[in-house]
Structures are given as C-alpha cells and as structure tokens.
Design a protein around this motif. Sequence first.
Motif, PDB file in Angstrom:
ATOM      1  N   GLU A   3      36.955  26.440  37.150  1.00  0.00           N
ATOM      2  CA  GLU A   3      36.870  25.155  36.465  1.00  0.00           C
ATOM      3  C   GLU A   3      37.424  25.257  35.039  1.00  0.00           C
ATOM      4  N   PHE A   4      37.093  26.357  34.363  1.00  0.00           N
ATOM      5  CA  PHE A   4      37.571  26.583  33.003  1.00  0.00           C
ATOM      6  C   PHE A   4      38.354  27.889  32.982  1.00  0.00           C
ATOM      7  N   LYS A   5      39.606  27.811  32.605  1.00  0.00           N
ATOM      8  CA  LYS A   5      40.582  28.878  32.778  1.00  0.00           C
ATOM      9  C   LYS A   5      40.540  29.958  31.696  1.00  0.00           C
ATOM     10  N   PHE A   6      40.250  29.588  30.454  1.00  0.00           N
ATOM     11  CA  PHE A   6      40.369  30.527  29.346  1.00  0.00           C
ATOM     12  C   PHE A   6      39.021  30.974  28.793  1.00  0.00           C
ATOM     13  N   ASP A   7      38.953  32.258  28.488  1.00  0.00           N
ATOM     14  CA  ASP A   7      37.805  32.866  27.822  1.00  0.00           C
ATOM     15  C   ASP A   7      38.208  33.058  26.361  1.00  0.00           C
ATOM     16  N   VAL A   8      37.538  32.362  25.454  1.00  0.00           N
ATOM     17  CA  VAL A   8      37.851  32.434  24.029  1.00  0.00           C
ATOM     18  C   VAL A   8      36.727  33.194  23.329  1.00  0.00           C
ATOM     19  N   GLN A   9      37.109  34.199  22.551  1.00  0.00           N
ATOM     20  CA  GLN A   9      36.141  34.978  21.786  1.00  0.00           C
ATOM     21  C   GLN A   9      36.688  35.161  20.376  1.00  0.00           C
ATOM     22  N   LEU A  10      35.829  35.005  19.385  1.00  0.00           N
ATOM     23  CA  LEU A  10      36.264  35.179  18.001  1.00  0.00           C
ATOM     24  C   LEU A  10      35.070  35.307  17.076  1.00  0.00           C
ATOM     25  N   LEU A  11      35.376  35.677  15.844  1.00  0.00           N
ATOM     26  CA  LEU A  11      34.390  35.709  14.770  1.00  0.00           C
ATOM     27  C   LEU A  11      34.789  34.677  13.727  1.00  0.00           C
ATOM     28  N   ILE A  12      33.801  34.031  13.127  1.00  0.00           N
ATOM     29  CA  ILE A  12      34.028  33.142  11.990  1.00  0.00           C
ATOM     30  C   ILE A  12      33.352  33.782  10.783  1.00  0.00           C
ATOM     31  N   GLU A  13      34.114  34.004   9.727  1.00  0.00           N
ATOM     32  CA  GLU A  13      33.571  34.512   8.472  1.00  0.00           C
ATOM     33  C   GLU A  13      33.591  33.382   7.452  1.00  0.00           C
ATOM     34  N   GLY A  14      32.523  33.254   6.692  1.00  0.00           N
ATOM     35  CA  GLY A  14      32.480  32.201   5.687  1.00  0.00           C
ATOM     36  C   GLY A  14      31.175  32.208   4.928  1.00  0.00           C
ATOM     37  N   GLU A  15      30.871  31.095   4.329  1.00  0.00           N
ATOM     38  CA  GLU A  15      29.633  30.922   3.572  1.00  0.00           C
ATOM     39  C   GLU A  15      28.909  29.696   4.096  1.00  0.00           C
ATOM     40  N   ASN A  16      27.597  29.777   4.138  1.00  0.00           N
ATOM     41  CA  ASN A  16      26.759  28.666   4.589  1.00  0.00           C
ATOM     42  C   ASN A  16      27.138  28.171   5.988  1.00  0.00           C
ATOM     43  N   LEU A  17      27.494  29.101   6.875  1.00  0.00           N
ATOM     44  CA  LEU A  17      27.834  28.736   8.246  1.00  0.00           C
ATOM     45  C   LEU A  17      26.582  28.272   8.979  1.00  0.00           C
ATOM     46  N   ASP A  18      26.743  27.274   9.819  1.00  0.00           N
ATOM     47  CA  ASP A  18      25.624  26.707  10.571  1.00  0.00           C
ATOM     48  C   ASP A  18      25.960  26.796  12.054  1.00  0.00           C
ATOM     49  N   GLU A  19      25.351  27.775  12.735  1.00  0.00           N
ATOM     50  CA  GLU A  19      25.705  28.000  14.143  1.00  0.00           C
ATOM     51  C   GLU A  19      25.385  26.800  15.025  1.00  0.00           C
ATOM     52  N   ASP A  20      24.339  26.049  14.713  1.00  0.00           N
ATOM     53  CA  ASP A  20      24.014  24.864  15.510  1.00  0.00           C
ATOM     54  C   ASP A  20      25.095  23.789  15.368  1.00  0.00           C
TER      55      ASP A  20
END
Length: 82
Positions: A3-20
């Motif tokens: 159903e979904f073809k691509f697996d995307v993985q990454l890191l986000i670096e920053g300040e005051n990141l809000d995972e929700d």
Amino acid sequence: MLEFKFDVQLLIEGENLDEDKISEEIQKTPGDCLLCVGDDELIKVHYHTNFPWDTLKTCAAHGEICDIVVENMERQTEGLNG
C-alpha cells in the motif's frame, strides 16, 4: 504490491522541537508505521508513504534534517536494492 511503497527514515535537529506537532503534520500525507520520537533538540522519524518528498519537506520545516534514508520497499521484497 504494498500500500505504501517508501520507507522514510531521518533525524531532525533543532530547538524546541515538538514531536506531537511534527507527527500530526507528517500524518497529513497518507502513510503508516509512523515513529516520531525524541526530545526538543533531536527527533527520529520513520514513516511508510508513497510521497517521501512530502515527509522530507514537512520535517525540514522544523529543523535541519540529516541521516536521511528513503528506501523502495517494493524493490526490497523483490530482492533488489531499495
């Protein structure tokens, strides 16, 4: 066929990141298996989607993205490199 073809993985670096908030925005693009965990300076994202560029764009809006991996899971199921 997946159903979904691509697996995307990454890191986000920053300040005051809000995972929700980031998780909520990522899910506006169809997909599944979302993992969005970390703290206010570093978040790991994993998502299956047919629109990996949308996921990358969403994540880049929140900070610097790095360690980016986009794999074609259909190719992997056929024994080919993703």
